[in-house]
Each structure stands twice: as C-alpha cells, then as structure tokens.
Design an enzyme around this catalytic site. Structure first.
Site, PDB file in Angstrom:
ATOM      1  CG  HIS A 124       0.049   4.172   4.801  1.00 40.11           C
ATOM      2  ND1 HIS A 124      -0.621   3.387   5.717  1.00 40.11           N
ATOM      3  CD2 HIS A 124      -0.838   5.122   4.391  1.00 40.11           C
ATOM      4  CE1 HIS A 124      -1.868   3.836   5.859  1.00 40.11           C
ATOM      5  NE2 HIS A 124      -2.019   4.871   5.060  1.00 40.11           N
ATOM      6  CG  HIS A 146      -3.893  -0.136   6.794  1.00 35.99           C
ATOM      7  ND1 HIS A 146      -3.819   0.358   8.074  1.00 35.99           N
ATOM      8  CD2 HIS A 146      -2.751   0.247   6.184  1.00 35.99           C
ATOM      9  CE1 HIS A 146      -2.683   1.020   8.228  1.00 35.99           C
ATOM     10  NE2 HIS A 146      -2.011   0.974   7.093  1.00 35.99           N
ATOM     11  CG  HIS A 164       4.029  -1.958  11.351  1.00 40.54           C
ATOM     12  ND1 HIS A 164       4.787  -0.830  11.545  1.00 40.54           N
ATOM     13  CD2 HIS A 164       3.270  -1.716  10.247  1.00 40.54           C
ATOM     14  CE1 HIS A 164       4.491   0.073  10.610  1.00 40.54           C
ATOM     15  NE2 HIS A 164       3.579  -0.450   9.804  1.00 40.54           N
ATOM     16  CG  ASP A 197       0.680  -1.641   7.661  1.00 40.36           C
ATOM     17  OD1 ASP A 197       1.626  -2.411   7.934  1.00 40.36           O
ATOM     18  OD2 ASP A 197       0.797  -0.397   7.676  1.00 40.36           O
ATOM     19  CG  ASP A 239       4.701   2.857   7.488  1.00 43.25           C
ATOM     20  OD1 ASP A 239       3.780   3.355   6.808  1.00 43.25           O
ATOM     21  OD2 ASP A 239       4.522   1.893   8.258  1.00 43.25           O
ATOM     22  CG  HIS A 240       4.093   0.012   4.261  1.00 41.24           C
ATOM     23  ND1 HIS A 240       3.996  -1.308   4.653  1.00 41.24           N
ATOM     24  CD2 HIS A 240       3.657   0.752   5.312  1.00 41.24           C
ATOM     25  CE1 HIS A 240       3.514  -1.353   5.882  1.00 41.24           C
ATOM     26  NE2 HIS A 240       3.299  -0.121   6.307  1.00 41.24           N
ATOM     27  CG  HIS A 254      -0.405   0.038   2.534  1.00 40.51           C
ATOM     28  ND1 HIS A 254       0.390  -0.962   3.067  1.00 40.51           N
ATOM     29  CD2 HIS A 254      -0.484   0.992   3.506  1.00 40.51           C
ATOM     30  CE1 HIS A 254       0.738  -0.639   4.306  1.00 40.51           C
ATOM     31  NE2 HIS A 254       0.235   0.541   4.584  1.00 40.51           N
TER      32      HIS A 254
HETATM   33 FE    FE Z   1       2.656   0.596   8.105  1.00 37.84          FE
HETATM   34 ZN    ZN Z   2       0.085   1.441   6.637  1.00 40.61          ZN
END
Ligand code: FE
Ligand code: ZN
Length: 244
Positions: free
Chosen positions: A60, A115, A172, A134, A62-63, A58
């Site tokens: 985001h 998400h 995570h 996630d 942090d990905h 996805h």
């Molecule tokens: Fe994440």
């Molecule tokens: Zn995420």
C-alpha cells in the site's frame, strides 16, 4: 527484554506512523514502511543518521510512498516477495522464516496475509520487538482487503503466542476508534475501559498511543481475543460498519 536499539516515531500523512530503527553499535538505520520521504529524512538528518535499509510490510502507498526517494540516497528495500510486482522499488523479496538484520540484530519474517495477500511482519525476538504494519493494531486488526477472516484469525493466534513483553509497533494511530469498538464488542472487559482512559489522555496531549505490547493486546484487543474464525469475521464486519 530490553533492547539497545533506538526507535523513533515519525508521524506521516494523516494517521500513519513510520518507524526509524537505529543501532548505536553498527550505526545502521532502518526505516519501516515510509509513507513519504520528507519527514523521514528530516528525522534521520536531525540525528545524524543515514538510512541504509527500508523494510516494507505490504505494498500500500501509505507504506511504500517514500521508498523511491529514500532508495535514491542508497537504501536497500526489503519487503514481501509475494508483492514484488506491486513494489517496483523492491531489492530483496522476503518469505516466511526469512530474516533481515540491522547490525547484529535479527528480524524474522512472518507472513500474515489478510489485509493484503502478501503482508509480512518483522519480529525481533532477541529485542522483544514486533513491527506489525497493518496486521495488528492497538485494539484492532487490519481490514480484510485481499484475504479472509480465517487467515486473519491464524495471524492473531500466532501473534498472541509471542512473549507478552514484546513491544508492538503498528503503522497507524487508530487506537481511539478501535477502543470505542472494543468497548462495544466486550462491554464487560474492564481492561478495555481502563486502557481507554490512558488512550484518551494520550490523544488529548497529542501523544502516540503506540507502541503497545502483546500482553496489553491479549487483554484488550477484540480481534486477538476472538475465539474462532467466525467470531473474528463477525467482529471485523461490525468494526467496518462501526461509527463510534
Ligand atoms: Fe496503512
Ligand atoms: Zn495498508
């Protein structure tokens, strides 16, 4: 089923796990959800591996934060078509039922919105591996930022149906917090209490609690075990407010 793929955990940012997948037969290396480039490239370099593909679950940051720097070295980026406008580095947009490959190993795409609106997961049936981003965590599920409890309930039902020995690589390290909530959601679930002893021991030793398995999640994950959309919604809201 055993796989001959090598999987390396690269911790990134505060609690992300980036996964390197290496196929010793084709010598290909894939990275799943690179939060940042530096630790990922260092881990690949250390092993003499060259990353040829990035698989994103996805949009985001942090990905995807490491996409541009890794792509600049020649990797191709595959991720959710539905999020193409939010992943500017994307080369190939993926939808439900599409597949990507590392060497001869096939990963099939499942759309798991909730998400984010376009979240996907990568299921490698022949290798018994799931890269769940996630959507599915150890004893947890992703927060519902862009989707509904009904969508997440459907996702959980579909993932619960995968073979129990499927190894689940999520993005995570949330297991200890998820487990403390699981113990509140299902106080009589002995499997949760037992698992928490392992989780606490792993964390105390600085070891990841991931991968998990579908079977372990079937026994201990209050979201995968939710019996209705209503129960999942109630548990998700309770977890969002939970300070354990
Ligand atoms: Fe994440
Ligand atoms: Zn995420």
């Amino acid at each position: 089923m055993a796989t001959d793929l090598e999987i390396v955990c690269v911790p990134a940012l505060s609690d992300n796990y980036v996964w390197l997948i290496h196929d010793p037969v084709s010598n290909e290396t894939v990275v799943v959800d690179p939060s940042e480039a530096a630790p990922v490239l260092a881990a690949a370099d250390e092993r003499g591996w060259t990353i040829s593909q990035i698989w994103n679950t996805h949009w985001h940051g942090d990905h995807t934060g490491g996409n541009a720097a890794i792509k600049a070295l020649g990797a191709k980026v595959s991720g959710p078509l539905a999020e193409a406008d939010r992943i500017p580095t994307l080369d190939t947009g993926l939808r439900e039922g599409d597949s990507v490959q590392i060497g001869a190993h096939v990963a099939r795409v499942m759309e798991t919105p909730g998400h984010t609106a376009g979240h996907i997961v990568f299921h490698m049936a022949d290798d018994a591996l799931l890269f769940s981003g996630d959507t599915l965590f150890a004893m947890g599920c992703g927060r519902l930022f862009e989707g509904t409890a009904a969508q997440m309930f459907t996702n959980m039902q579909r993932l619960a149906d995968l073979p129990g020995d499927t190894a689940v690589y999520c993005a995570h390290e949330y297991t200890a917090s998820n487990g403390r909530y699981a113990a509140v959601a299902e106080p009589d679930n002995a499997a949760v209490a037992e698992r928490m002893r392992d989780v606490d021991a792993s964390r105390a030793a600085g070891r990841p609690t991931v991968p998990t398995t579908i079977a372990l999640e079937q026994a201990t994950n209050p979201f995968l075990r939710a019996s209705s959309t209503e129960q999942l919604a109630e548990r998700r809201a309770a977890k969002d407010a939970f300070r354990g």
